[in-house]
Design a protein around this motif. Sequence first.
Motif, PDB file in Angstrom:
ATOM      1  N   ARG A 131       0.843  -1.206   0.000  1.00  0.00           N
ATOM      2  CA  ARG A 131       0.000   0.000   0.000  1.00  0.00           C
ATOM      3  C   ARG A 131       0.872   1.247   0.000  1.00  0.00           C
ATOM      4  O   ARG A 131       1.934   1.302   0.633  1.00  0.00           O
ATOM      5  N   SER A 132       0.375   2.283  -0.703  1.00  0.00           N
ATOM      6  CA  SER A 132       1.098   3.547  -0.759  1.00  0.00           C
ATOM      7  C   SER A 132       0.252   4.708  -0.239  1.00  0.00           C
ATOM      8  O   SER A 132       0.690   5.846  -0.283  1.00  0.00           O
ATOM      9  N   MET A 133      -0.940   4.427   0.270  1.00  0.00           N
ATOM     10  CA  MET A 133      -1.840   5.465   0.758  1.00  0.00           C
ATOM     11  C   MET A 133      -1.823   5.492   2.288  1.00  0.00           C
ATOM     12  O   MET A 133      -1.462   4.513   2.941  1.00  0.00           O
ATOM     13  N   ASP A 134      -2.212   6.625   2.845  1.00  0.00           N
ATOM     14  CA  ASP A 134      -2.211   6.782   4.294  1.00  0.00           C
ATOM     15  C   ASP A 134      -3.582   6.563   4.923  1.00  0.00           C
ATOM     16  O   ASP A 134      -3.731   6.624   6.144  1.00  0.00           O
ATOM     17  N   GLY A 135      -4.583   6.311   4.093  1.00  0.00           N
ATOM     18  CA  GLY A 135      -5.938   6.084   4.563  1.00  0.00           C
ATOM     19  C   GLY A 135      -6.878   6.040   3.386  1.00  0.00           C
ATOM     20  O   GLY A 135      -6.457   6.174   2.226  1.00  0.00           O
ATOM     21  N   ASP A 147     -14.982  14.584   2.046  1.00  0.00           N
ATOM     22  CA  ASP A 147     -15.525  13.281   2.443  1.00  0.00           C
ATOM     23  C   ASP A 147     -14.626  12.170   1.911  1.00  0.00           C
ATOM     24  O   ASP A 147     -14.120  12.253   0.789  1.00  0.00           O
ATOM     25  N   ARG A 148     -14.445  11.139   2.726  1.00  0.00           N
ATOM     26  CA  ARG A 148     -13.609  10.015   2.325  1.00  0.00           C
ATOM     27  C   ARG A 148     -14.397   8.710   2.402  1.00  0.00           C
ATOM     28  O   ARG A 148     -15.354   8.594   3.172  1.00  0.00           O
ATOM     29  N   TYR A 149     -13.976   7.743   1.604  1.00  0.00           N
ATOM     30  CA  TYR A 149     -14.575   6.417   1.696  1.00  0.00           C
ATOM     31  C   TYR A 149     -14.273   5.820   3.073  1.00  0.00           C
ATOM     32  O   TYR A 149     -13.343   6.264   3.769  1.00  0.00           O
ATOM     33  N   ASN A 150     -15.021   4.787   3.439  1.00  0.00           N
ATOM     34  CA  ASN A 150     -14.770   4.149   4.730  1.00  0.00           C
ATOM     35  C   ASN A 150     -13.970   2.863   4.599  1.00  0.00           C
ATOM     36  O   ASN A 150     -13.804   2.127   5.570  1.00  0.00           O
ATOM     37  N   ALA A 151     -13.451   2.591   3.380  1.00  0.00           N
ATOM     38  CA  ALA A 151     -12.733   1.340   3.182  1.00  0.00           C
ATOM     39  C   ALA A 151     -11.729   1.466   2.045  1.00  0.00           C
ATOM     40  O   ALA A 151     -11.786   2.402   1.225  1.00  0.00           O
ATOM     41  N   ILE A 152     -10.810   0.513   2.003  1.00  0.00           N
ATOM     42  CA  ILE A 152      -9.826   0.374   0.932  1.00  0.00           C
ATOM     43  C   ILE A 152      -9.951  -1.058   0.416  1.00  0.00           C
ATOM     44  O   ILE A 152      -9.678  -2.020   1.147  1.00  0.00           O
ATOM     45  N   GLY A 153     -10.365  -1.215  -0.820  1.00  0.00           N
ATOM     46  CA  GLY A 153     -10.596  -2.546  -1.362  1.00  0.00           C
ATOM     47  C   GLY A 153      -9.320  -3.237  -1.795  1.00  0.00           C
ATOM     48  O   GLY A 153      -8.493  -2.638  -2.497  1.00  0.00           O
ATOM     49  N   LEU A 154      -9.161  -4.487  -1.407  1.00  0.00           N
ATOM     50  CA  LEU A 154      -8.018  -5.281  -1.837  1.00  0.00           C
ATOM     51  C   LEU A 154      -8.456  -6.268  -2.927  1.00  0.00           C
ATOM     52  O   LEU A 154      -8.325  -5.977  -4.096  1.00  0.00           O
ATOM     53  N   TRP A 203      -3.573  -1.387  11.475  1.00  0.00           N
ATOM     54  CA  TRP A 203      -3.482  -1.737  10.060  1.00  0.00           C
ATOM     55  C   TRP A 203      -2.175  -1.271   9.427  1.00  0.00           C
ATOM     56  O   TRP A 203      -1.639  -1.917   8.528  1.00  0.00           O
ATOM     57  N   GLN A 204      -1.622  -0.161   9.920  1.00  0.00           N
ATOM     58  CA  GLN A 204      -0.375   0.335   9.358  1.00  0.00           C
ATOM     59  C   GLN A 204       0.824  -0.493   9.807  1.00  0.00           C
ATOM     60  O   GLN A 204       1.862  -0.495   9.142  1.00  0.00           O
ATOM     61  N   THR A 205       0.668  -1.203  10.920  1.00  0.00           N
ATOM     62  CA  THR A 205       1.699  -2.153  11.340  1.00  0.00           C
ATOM     63  C   THR A 205       1.631  -3.417  10.501  1.00  0.00           C
ATOM     64  O   THR A 205       2.666  -3.986  10.120  1.00  0.00           O
ATOM     65  N   LEU A 206       0.410  -3.857  10.204  1.00  0.00           N
ATOM     66  CA  LEU A 206       0.235  -5.052   9.386  1.00  0.00           C
ATOM     67  C   LEU A 206       0.610  -4.806   7.925  1.00  0.00           C
ATOM     68  O   LEU A 206       1.117  -5.708   7.253  1.00  0.00           O
ATOM     69  N   LEU A 207       0.364  -3.585   7.461  1.00  0.00           N
ATOM     70  CA  LEU A 207       0.691  -3.214   6.080  1.00  0.00           C
ATOM     71  C   LEU A 207       1.567  -1.969   6.077  1.00  0.00           C
ATOM     72  O   LEU A 207       1.097  -0.859   5.785  1.00  0.00           O
ATOM     73  N   PRO A 208       2.839  -2.099   6.414  1.00  0.00           N
ATOM     74  CA  PRO A 208       3.722  -0.921   6.399  1.00  0.00           C
ATOM     75  C   PRO A 208       3.750  -0.281   5.016  1.00  0.00           C
ATOM     76  O   PRO A 208       3.728  -0.969   3.996  1.00  0.00           O
TER      77      PRO A 208
END
Length: 310
Positions: A131-135, A147-154, A203-208
């Motif tokens: 991942r390269s995004m911060d949220g 406004d932002r989405y509430n999820a990031i789809g994998l 989540w940022q620990t799991l996906l640095p």
Amino acid sequence: MRLAFAVSMVLILSLGTPVNAGDSGPRDVHPSLRSDLIAFYDFDHPMPDDPALERDLGRSSTEIELINGGTASRVVDPAYPGARRALQTRQVGAELSNDDWKAGIYSPTGVRTLRAFNAVGGTTVLGWFKRSMDGPALNTVTPAPDDRYNAIGLAGLLTGDSEGHAVRALLELINVEGTLRLVALGRRIDGGASQTFAASADWQTLLPKDQWVHLAATFDFNAGTMALYRNGVPVEGFYTVAGDPWGVSGPGPHVTSATDPRGIKIGGSFPQNTVERNPCDCRMDALMFLDRSLSAREIASQYRFMKSRG
């Protein structure tokens, strides 16, 4: 004549062998899992007649489209030893549009080649992610500019009645009671309730950021259980829905709806490219969809197998 016949038979048998048999893709899959590998994408195999399509190295032959990005979506960024290219997905613009880079396939009548996930007792989704995004990204379908989405789809499989978003089995990052978490999200019955298994760790620990990580989600629809794995190791977590949302408390066996999934979504929802939802500014590789719930030992074996490739 006998020699000619023998040569002809060898040629026929050779031509009849699945293209996967000697391909680099299946060699990245542990031998014990190959018979259950329904779909597999390593993004090194564009279709000759349309390079914006990616060949399936699994046994379903379900080609997927590299939506909007096309051939530019394939980038040189090895996720593991022996890998070459990866898939780049991303949000393109922060305004109402349908230009996000994502991948997948969609059919309103169900994708026939994905029939292995019709009335199935278990499923596994796994692959490499960077991942390269911060949220979550800016929401392009609401008028509020911040406004932002509430999820990031994998990556995930759609249900048999999906509009392009509802899923049967999914890996994603989603807001759980105000906190973004890595989750496995599954739905046994089309139109029914979903269950979510959320990772306890940050989540940022799991996906640095900007690091390749191997993730897996297993779905045992008969037992009503799910699990998450990171780099071959189980991830501690919790279920977010109390009770029995999958309806498995009665006599079994319990399977999913007897419908073909309407497709696969990767890096965001709506693979028919009609709406944007939950884009992922990410890179992905070696995405695998299996028709049973793998054990912890099998997930670990697959991870070690890929790390030993060269």
